[in-house]
Scaffold this motif. Structure first.
Motif, PDB file in Angstrom:
ATOM      1  N   ARG A  45      54.518  23.055   6.732  1.00 26.02           N
ATOM      2  CA  ARG A  45      53.120  22.603   6.763  1.00 26.02           C
ATOM      3  C   ARG A  45      52.393  23.031   5.487  1.00 26.02           C
ATOM      4  O   ARG A  45      52.517  24.158   5.023  1.00 26.02           O
ATOM      5  N   SER A  53      52.771  21.660   2.469  1.00 28.35           N
ATOM      6  CA  SER A  53      53.602  21.566   1.262  1.00 28.35           C
ATOM      7  C   SER A  53      53.140  20.468   0.297  1.00 28.35           C
ATOM      8  O   SER A  53      53.491  20.497  -0.880  1.00 28.35           O
ATOM      9  N   LYS A  99      54.125  17.353   0.031  1.00 30.26           N
ATOM     10  CA  LYS A  99      55.290  16.705  -0.589  1.00 30.26           C
ATOM     11  C   LYS A  99      55.606  15.320  -0.042  1.00 30.26           C
ATOM     12  O   LYS A  99      56.183  14.502  -0.743  1.00 30.26           O
ATOM     13  N   ASP A 100      55.322  15.032   1.228  1.00 26.26           N
ATOM     14  CA  ASP A 100      55.556  13.708   1.814  1.00 26.26           C
ATOM     15  C   ASP A 100      57.037  13.323   1.824  1.00 26.26           C
ATOM     16  O   ASP A 100      57.461  12.411   1.099  1.00 26.26           O
ATOM     17  N   ASN A 103      59.355  19.038   5.392  1.00 26.71           N
ATOM     18  CA  ASN A 103      58.671  20.122   4.688  1.00 26.71           C
ATOM     19  C   ASN A 103      57.890  21.038   5.624  1.00 26.71           C
ATOM     20  O   ASN A 103      57.508  20.647   6.725  1.00 26.71           O
ATOM     21  N   ASP A 145      52.005  17.725   6.202  1.00 19.09           N
ATOM     22  CA  ASP A 145      52.216  18.146   4.817  1.00 19.09           C
ATOM     23  C   ASP A 145      50.895  18.456   4.117  1.00 19.09           C
ATOM     24  O   ASP A 145      50.858  19.236   3.162  1.00 19.09           O
ATOM     25  N   CYS A 149      53.588  12.978   9.558  1.00 18.63           N
ATOM     26  CA  CYS A 149      54.207  13.718   8.460  1.00 18.63           C
ATOM     27  C   CYS A 149      53.173  14.059   7.396  1.00 18.63           C
ATOM     28  O   CYS A 149      53.108  15.190   6.914  1.00 18.63           O
ATOM     29  N   SER A 173      49.367  12.932   2.257  1.00 16.47           N
ATOM     30  CA  SER A 173      49.828  14.324   2.235  1.00 16.47           C
ATOM     31  C   SER A 173      49.098  15.168   1.200  1.00 16.47           C
ATOM     32  O   SER A 173      49.257  16.383   1.163  1.00 16.47           O
ATOM     33  N   SER A 192      58.707  15.744   9.568  1.00 17.41           N
ATOM     34  CA  SER A 192      58.599  16.103   8.159  1.00 17.41           C
ATOM     35  C   SER A 192      59.711  17.062   7.745  1.00 17.41           C
ATOM     36  O   SER A 192      60.038  17.993   8.477  1.00 17.41           O
TER      37      SER A 192
END
Length: 278
Positions: free
Chosen positions: A219, A221, A223-224, A217, A182, A178, A145, A215
């Motif tokens: 797109r 971000s 953060k994972d 979060n 991210d 994910c 990510s 995810s």
């Protein structure tokens, strides 16, 4: 046929994992080679392996995916951490030959205060030390990510790493939906564009498996945080489209979604099988 599975506990051995997979209509599975935070690997039982091979053949369990511990960091600037990574990689790849022609997934590593280029050189050096010409296991570098100083948050970093590995025929890539979302890749709005970029930079022939995760979060971000299929920002339709894409549909898919029980994975597998296009 959709080849799909989830992450299972390896505590009770290969045969038990295969039976758990079949019980939820999975045709493959992923497992940690040892505690995800590191430590000693459980000794392999030859009788369990033999029973697994027979059961897997009878029930159509496809190629499986082992996962290295999260603590593995061959890019570290600390020699002790690098030594641990080398030990685990060499030991795990040796153990994988008990079940030949499988796949072994790893997070490439983190730069931890170093320049990314330096970290990539160290990861490549580690792989050059542990990969052997005769091994049957394919090592997969996972797309990340881009959180913190992670290596693998861009396709360019993966390509640079692969280019530095001598036995690159033993290397592939596992695309985590994910993670790439991210990292900023729009797999929901422009999947074709993302795959074109991957093909141009890394090569689609390197793509051997997909971690199928929603995810929590937005797109980009970095953060994972995984979500169950259809309960995150990517959405069910986009993830079903990943499994149906003509350039991806023959790959094995592995769920790493936050389910406390097997029934949760069974529900996700059933929905994705129902969305499979002929």
């Amino acid at each position: 046929m959709l080849t799909i599975g989830c992450h299972l506990s390896s505590a009770k051995g290969y045969l038990n994992m295969a039976k758990m997979a079949v019980s939820i209509d999975a045709s493959t599975f992923q497992f940690f080679t040892r505690n995800p935070r590191g430590g000693r690997a459980k000794e392999i039982n030859p009788k369990d392996v033999a029973a697994y091979h027979e059961y897997a053949s009878e029930h159509g369990v496809a190629v499986v995916l082992a996962h290295a511990p999260y603590t593995l960091n061959p890019a570290s600037d600390k020699q002790q951490t690098r030594d641990f990574a080398l030990m685990v990689l060499a030991e795990d790849l040796g153990r994988m030959e008990e079940t030949p022609h499988q796949m072994y997934n790893m997070h490439p590593g983190s730069a931890t205060g170093q320049a990314p280029e330096v970290a990539i050189e160290k990861i490549a050096a580690a792989l050059n030390e542990v990969l052997l010409p005769a091994q049957t296991t394919t090592v997969l570098l996972e797309t990340m990510s881009g959180k913190g100083s992670e290596i693998g948050g861009t396709f360019e970093q993966l390509a640079a790493l692969i280019e530095r590995v001598d036995l690159d025929s033993h290397l592939g890539v596992c695309l985590d939906t994910c993670h790439v979302w991210d990292a900023g890749y729009d797999i929901a709005g422009d999947l074709d564009g993302v795959l074109d970029a991957f093909d141009c930079i890394v090569g689609l022939d390197r793509l051997r498996a997909i971690h199928l995760n929603d995810s929590k979060n937005t797109r980009g971000s970095h953060k994972d945080r995984h979500a169950r299929i259809g309960e995150g920002e990517i959405g069910f339709e986009a993830l079903a489209a990943v499994t149906n894409h003509p350039r991806l549909r023959e790959l094995p898919f592995y769920l790493e979604t936050p389910n406390d029980k097997l029934e949760g994975y069974a529900e996700e597998i059933a929905r994705l099988r129902a969305a499979r296009k002929q």
